[in-house]
Design a protein around this motif. Sequence first.
Motif, PDB file in Angstrom:
ATOM      1  N   VAL A  78       0.868  -1.188   0.000  1.00  0.00           N
ATOM      2  CA  VAL A  78       0.000   0.000   0.000  1.00  0.00           C
ATOM      3  C   VAL A  78       0.901   1.233   0.000  1.00  0.00           C
ATOM      4  O   VAL A  78       1.744   1.383   0.892  1.00  0.00           O
ATOM      5  CB  VAL A  78      -0.902   0.022   1.262  1.00  0.00           C
ATOM      6  N   PRO A  79       0.759   2.103  -0.998  1.00  0.00           N
ATOM      7  CA  PRO A  79       1.602   3.301  -1.011  1.00  0.00           C
ATOM      8  C   PRO A  79       1.312   4.195   0.199  1.00  0.00           C
ATOM      9  O   PRO A  79       0.183   4.218   0.705  1.00  0.00           O
ATOM     10  CB  PRO A  79       1.212   4.011  -2.311  1.00  0.00           C
ATOM     11  N   ASN A  80       2.333   4.919   0.670  1.00  0.00           N
ATOM     12  CA  ASN A  80       2.181   5.748   1.866  1.00  0.00           C
ATOM     13  C   ASN A  80       0.984   6.677   1.808  1.00  0.00           C
ATOM     14  O   ASN A  80       0.281   6.865   2.792  1.00  0.00           O
ATOM     15  CB  ASN A  80       3.452   6.569   2.102  1.00  0.00           C
ATOM     16  N   GLU A  81       0.745   7.255   0.639  1.00  0.00           N
ATOM     17  CA  GLU A  81      -0.359   8.225   0.548  1.00  0.00           C
ATOM     18  C   GLU A  81      -1.731   7.552   0.711  1.00  0.00           C
ATOM     19  O   GLU A  81      -2.730   8.217   0.948  1.00  0.00           O
ATOM     20  CB  GLU A  81      -0.284   9.018  -0.768  1.00  0.00           C
ATOM     21  N   GLN A  82      -1.766   6.221   0.611  1.00  0.00           N
ATOM     22  CA  GLN A  82      -3.048   5.514   0.780  1.00  0.00           C
ATOM     23  C   GLN A  82      -3.150   4.848   2.162  1.00  0.00           C
ATOM     24  O   GLN A  82      -4.067   4.078   2.412  1.00  0.00           O
ATOM     25  CB  GLN A  82      -3.186   4.427  -0.297  1.00  0.00           C
ATOM     26  N   TRP A  83      -2.189   5.163   3.035  1.00  0.00           N
ATOM     27  CA  TRP A  83      -2.141   4.435   4.294  1.00  0.00           C
ATOM     28  C   TRP A  83      -3.380   4.659   5.168  1.00  0.00           C
ATOM     29  O   TRP A  83      -3.955   3.718   5.709  1.00  0.00           O
ATOM     30  CB  TRP A  83      -0.872   4.803   5.069  1.00  0.00           C
ATOM     31  N   ASP A  84      -3.815   5.908   5.270  1.00  0.00           N
ATOM     32  CA  ASP A  84      -5.020   6.183   6.065  1.00  0.00           C
ATOM     33  C   ASP A  84      -6.219   5.436   5.491  1.00  0.00           C
ATOM     34  O   ASP A  84      -7.028   4.860   6.232  1.00  0.00           O
ATOM     35  CB  ASP A  84      -5.325   7.689   6.087  1.00  0.00           C
ATOM     36  N   ALA A  85      -6.319   5.472   4.150  1.00  0.00           N
ATOM     37  CA  ALA A  85      -7.442   4.789   3.490  1.00  0.00           C
ATOM     38  C   ALA A  85      -7.374   3.283   3.772  1.00  0.00           C
ATOM     39  O   ALA A  85      -8.397   2.632   4.016  1.00  0.00           O
ATOM     40  CB  ALA A  85      -7.407   5.049   1.985  1.00  0.00           C
TER      41      ALA A  85
END
Length: 323
Positions: A78-85
């Motif tokens: 999971v790319p960092n920018e999608q971690w919250d998602a």
Amino acid sequence: MPGVTVTYDSRETGSAEARFVWDYGTTDERLRALYERGKAAQWNAATDIDWDAGVGLPSRTGSIDTQSPLGWSESCPVPNEQWDAFQWEFHSWMTSQFMHGEQGALLATSRLVTMAPDMDTKMFAASQVTDEARHVEAYARYVDLLGNSYAINPSLKRMLDTVVAESRWDIVFLGMQIIVEGLALAAFRLEHTRSFDPVIAQLTQLVAKDEARHVAFGLLTLQEIYGELTSRERADREEFVKEAALLMSRRFRLEEIWARLDVDVEAGTNYALQDQKMIDFRRLMFTKIVTSLAKVGLLTTGVRTHLEQLELLRTLPSRVRGS
Ligand SMILES: [Fe+2]
Ligand SMILES: [Fe+2]
């Protein structure tokens, strides 16, 4: 405890599945005590949970939190920018599966009321039906609060289909009270430690207390009858346990989450299968199941080998039948 026994022609006690019992007395004081505990421990999902406390997420660091108790590795695709998602979707997926699993427990336990061969078992099972209805109510309300849900995982659905279609009452017990509930109990306890969300923390704590009673019910009942199994009957139950373990571990491949996040499903599934933290997570989920299987004499050499192959065994209980 004295009880009424009514004489009745045994040929008219109902179909093979719906068993009437004409001895209304207590035949197992431990089961009756568990039933009493269940009555005293009732709670109300509508009023005993602070539904206004709000739902939340784990720390919004914007990067993968490898210290999380659930354990994600740097290799998580999971790319960092999608971690919250990802955290959000994982939490929604887990709680949706809890909700669906609770419905399975509701249906299976209602069958136990009709199938069980004695009144103590029927009465505890009936009290469990009420518990499971409350669990469905609570998780459905929580998932609605999240506003994000998942359909039932196909492996979990297959497991529940098998359990609710089973005609041998002890296998309904084994599948639901030992395997499905054992995994749920471990998952609920873990979820309770994730205190980022006060509603889920409170909800899972209340549910886990009920589930501990349900697992104790399964253990009491099966310990009683599994000492008497023929080798053929034992082999059938071992096969059931092996298939159930496979299905219950498959549900943690997280395919639905990878697909929803547009993460390559094959890469995600490989991560879920091979990553050491994911393996440790599944082992943690199976801890209660493994100790329960040992207690009812079903952690045989064949079952243990199968669980080892699926990487689901953490530590071995010292007394293992067939070893
Ligand atoms: Fe439940
Ligand atoms: Fe339960």
